[in-house]
Design an enzyme around this catalytic site. Sequence first.
Site, PDB file in Angstrom:
ATOM      1  N   ASP A  13      -6.263  40.614  29.965  1.00 42.39           N
ATOM      2  CA  ASP A  13      -7.448  41.399  29.485  1.00 42.39           C
ATOM      3  C   ASP A  13      -7.254  42.841  28.853  1.00 42.39           C
ATOM      4  OD1 ASP A  13      -7.449  42.279  31.678  1.00 42.39           O
ATOM      5  OD2 ASP A  13      -9.333  42.301  32.367  1.00 42.39           O
ATOM      6  N   ASP A  50      -3.152  37.355  34.705  1.00 42.66           N
ATOM      7  CA  ASP A  50      -3.475  38.638  35.282  1.00 42.66           C
ATOM      8  C   ASP A  50      -4.441  38.491  36.518  1.00 42.66           C
ATOM      9  OD1 ASP A  50      -3.453  41.633  34.963  1.00 42.66           O
ATOM     10  OD2 ASP A  50      -5.405  41.343  33.814  1.00 42.66           O
ATOM     11  N   ASN A  71      -2.046  -0.123   2.702  1.00 38.64           N
ATOM     12  CA  ASN A  71      -2.069   1.122   2.709  1.00 38.64           C
ATOM     13  C   ASN A  71      -3.434   2.146   3.091  1.00 38.64           C
ATOM     14  OD1 ASN A  71       0.713   1.428   2.496  1.00 38.64           O
ATOM     15  ND2 ASN A  71       0.890   0.977   0.399  1.00 38.64           N
ATOM     16  N   ASP A  97      -1.505  43.725  28.723  1.00 41.53           N
ATOM     17  CA  ASP A  97      -1.008  42.100  28.614  1.00 41.53           C
ATOM     18  C   ASP A  97      -0.636  41.802  27.205  1.00 41.53           C
ATOM     19  OD1 ASP A  97      -1.719  42.017  31.424  1.00 41.53           O
ATOM     20  OD2 ASP A  97      -3.804  41.758  30.824  1.00 41.53           O
ATOM     21  N   ILE A 126       7.272   6.646   5.107  1.00 44.21           N
ATOM     22  CA  ILE A 126       6.915   7.897   5.673  1.00 44.21           C
ATOM     23  C   ILE A 126       5.232   7.866   5.522  1.00 44.21           C
ATOM     24  CG2 ILE A 126       6.799  10.431   5.164  1.00 44.21           C
ATOM     25  CD1 ILE A 126       9.633   9.928   3.422  1.00 44.21           C
ATOM     26  N   VAL A 179      10.304   5.753   0.958  1.00 44.73           N
ATOM     27  CA  VAL A 179       9.240   6.369   0.578  1.00 44.73           C
ATOM     28  C   VAL A 179       7.753   5.920   1.334  1.00 44.73           C
ATOM     29  CG1 VAL A 179       7.572   7.421  -1.214  1.00 44.73           C
ATOM     30  CG2 VAL A 179       9.846   7.515  -1.383  1.00 44.73           C
ATOM     31  N   ALA A 180       7.824   4.431   1.302  1.00 48.10           N
ATOM     32  CA  ALA A 180       6.745   3.953   1.796  1.00 48.10           C
ATOM     33  C   ALA A 180       6.294   4.143   3.154  1.00 48.10           C
ATOM     34  CB  ALA A 180       6.570   2.491   1.236  1.00 48.10           C
ATOM     35  N   ASP A 219      -3.570   4.356   6.339  1.00 47.57           N
ATOM     36  CA  ASP A 219      -3.928   5.975   6.450  1.00 47.57           C
ATOM     37  C   ASP A 219      -5.497   6.135   6.386  1.00 47.57           C
ATOM     38  OD1 ASP A 219      -1.130   6.310   6.335  1.00 47.57           O
ATOM     39  OD2 ASP A 219      -0.925   6.194   3.974  1.00 47.57           O
ATOM     40  N   GLU A 234       2.507   9.477   5.347  1.00 52.27           N
ATOM     41  CA  GLU A 234       1.625  10.656   4.575  1.00 52.27           C
ATOM     42  C   GLU A 234       0.431  10.907   5.148  1.00 52.27           C
ATOM     43  OE1 GLU A 234       1.027   7.379   1.519  1.00 52.27           O
ATOM     44  OE2 GLU A 234       2.592   8.074   3.032  1.00 52.27           O
TER      45      GLU A 234
END
Length: 978
Positions: free
Chosen positions: A706, A413, A800, A710, A369, A366-367, A804, A371
């Site tokens: 335009d 175009d 941590n 299209d 990942i 879990v740690a 993050d 976040e």
Amino acid sequence: MNGSVAPPGVPGKDKEAPQSTAAIFRVQGNTTTTTTSTTSTNGIAQKHQPTTPLVKAEVSTNHISKDRSKSISKDDIMIETLTSEQAASHEVVPCTHQLRTNLEEGLTTAEATRRRQYHGYNEFDVGEEEPIYKKYLEQFQNPLILLLLASAFVSIVMKQYDDAISITVAVVIVVTVGFVQEYRSEKTLEQLTKLVPPTCHVLRDGKEAMMLARELVPGDIVLLNTGDRIPSDLRIAESFSLQIDESSLTGETEPKHKETRSVPAASATGSDVEHLTCIAFMGTLVCAGRGRGIVISTAANSQFGEVVKMMMGEESPKTPLQKSMDDLGKQLSIYSFGVIAVIFLIGMFQGRNVVDMFTIGVSLAVAAIPEGLPIVVAVTLAIGVMRMAKRRAVVKKMPAVETLGCVTVICSDKTGTLTKNEMTAQAIATPEGKLAEITGIGYSAEGGVVQYQGEQVHQWTHPEFARIIEAGLVCNNATIEADKLIGQPTEGAIVVLAKKAQLEGVRSEYKRLREMPFSSDTKWMGVQCADAHGQNVYFIKGALDRVLDQCGTYYSSDNQRKQCDQYSRQHILEIGKELGQKGLRVLGLARGESMQSLMFLGMIGMMDPPRPGAADAISIVKASGVDVKLITGDAMETAQSIGQSLGILSSSDSCLSGQQVDQMSDHDLELVIRQVTVFYRASPRHKLKIVKALQALGEVVAMTGDGVNDAVALKKADIGVAMGVCGTDVCKEAADMILCDDDFSTMTAAIEEGKAIYHNITNFVRFQLSTSVAALSLIAASTMFKFDNPLNAMQILWINIIMDGPPAQSLGVEPVDDDIIRQRPRNTKQPMLTGKLIADILASAAIIVVGTLSVFYKEMSADNKVTPRDTTMTFTCFVLFDMWNALSCRSSRKMIWQIGLRRNRMFSLAVSASLICQLLVIYWAPLQHIFQTEALSLFDLIFLTTITSSVFIFNETRKYFSLRSKSLNHDPLSVSGI
């Protein structure tokens, strides 16, 4: 005659209208559709095949018995709509019979109401809107979001509530931002009704009335005047010099001349609409003349409705970044389960408690990942969107801005995108071949002069050219007001030309007596005027060959009138051919005392000029490895000329017509499409087929446009780019990005932003995963081998926050590298975590782990006890490793002195703040108590700074040798961000 008019006195629906067995019966309840053969008294709709009926029979089998159906009254008969091909292949009178209407009276109010109950209103039904809460919940389907939610749940189970709260907050922020962005942009089909005008002029109960266009029904008679927008598909019944601008539907700039005569059945079987000269299509604009038409189909049954159906049938693909995030979520899931499995097996091998080892494994997984990744992605994309807004581009969906960074093909175009959509006179030629070049583009006369052999043509200084301009201006209905055109683009170009030559006043010298309108038969327009002396003068302009056929003499360079013999005619046509090969539309001009004594004056060549900077922008994107393909509704010569002038078409490239695309299977088109750079006479269906073929080959396709034509391709493409100034509402709503200035060169800025965004995201991933792996390795090693933990809980929480927090987030706002546009588009099939990136992450993590453990072992070896000084040294060592690692992660391609220390102010502030906070943790007593630290000496700080810089030195050295290797291999187009 001033126009073509259908025979009056068409019978009304109650008396003379022929009876047909093919009719629609208005009923209640469920219906089933059956088709019967039709024999009409007018001899048109005979023996219709079941697959192509002119009208259909739809009868309820649930509520009408056989006996009852035989005795249905005439009032129960309901009229079905006609397709444009069906209506075009029949004359006006049979169409009025089939639609049971009257050209002079129109429908009665009661009849219109009855028909509306069956056909519904003339508006598009976009279906039931999905509830907002469902749209919000759909945001949680991202694999990375689901993985984070699973992590939060595990954290709650394991009573790690701080982790659970931080993860949940991150997920809610990201999901909400994504929902708001997409909810604001998912209004595509609702905007379709904007092309249907709110009101129109209609004949009802024998009187002209202004009514809402949504109330039109098949059989209504609509009156058309200059400036009106067509409210539904109409069969033209009267035409007085009626010209309709269909560029929003077909892509062609030149207005279509509309007539009442039917199109031969053989021609009407074609799949395009350009040849249907007796049909006016919903959403197009009357730019000249007047007329009236019969409503043959409304809303979804119209030609415009076909575009709507195609658009509804196409799903917008996921952007490459969304796919990369999905893949990253899956990869992290696999690695997380791998960590659990490895730790669990080691614990089993050591004979430790199964539950304890599983708990430890889940906690570490879990740690691991990140976040913070979804937030960084959202913030990075949002900043990219803001940057693009400053560069005149509005990005509707945040992930779309990154998509341009990996685009491999741009399908553009022509009209309004690569060109200005403003006809401009480019050259004047006399019958003897003298040429004058015209400078300046568009409808502005400023800066534009006419030159001949270095001499300016000023008023009548060069009579041979002045007479050509005079004829074009007098035989003209257009005006220019404040650089805005009122009238036809071709005539507007001549008005501007007269202003450049300072001859705009010659029109007032003539009094117009009569106009001979343009027709598809004559292909010229003429006017009869009286000059200042009251003498009759005729002026005509039109197709070169047709005007020349009307002339017996020509105007020579010595101001003489000479006989137009076979040789001179051939010479004039050769001059016109040379101008045409340059992509110019050539107009011939003549004047005379009568239509039988016309004198050919010369010709004007004009074209819709390329936008300034478009050629340079195309050159830049092609140099970066992106192919550019031109898709237009214009003729081959015009398309090739524009393609060559813009640098799109080279001698080794080929061209394809829309008809050729039709004749090819999807597989055949895929085999040749890489070599084709110009597609001409292309319809919306062709554009969609081209985009799909390129995507089938693995290309990431950007489509610019335009017009309504299209919209479908814009929605299907990986990123649709609409023009903000001349683009239609449908086009803008279908697109992912809108260019506010309609400038193709803005695409280069968007590509820069796209590449920079992905580059910044991978830099963040490199930093966060290397830091996470290092932290987990420290904890895992001490846990599995029953060592004392080198870091306490508060110190791990602080690390941590750094991983993050601001230092990590600031990597996502790194400014764009000047040379990033020259990097090749990234391979979207590669996952974000490539083998090279994983190796870099593991190498950095290994240096951090070895360095941190070395400091911890050195400090602990003195007394074999874990003291506050030991943990402070280890803790500070890890934090400094993080700061050096973040500095090296600012760029994967350039050395730190190449990008500069102060360019990313956010990064500098974040790192400075983090270091100050770290010093407070070490030296401020309240924080010392919380984090269980003690003060370090200056020598300690110097020692830690020196040893932690090893990760920075290693990464910069790796970059140096990588750049040197690429330089030796002469690879200027390296892959960005990898």
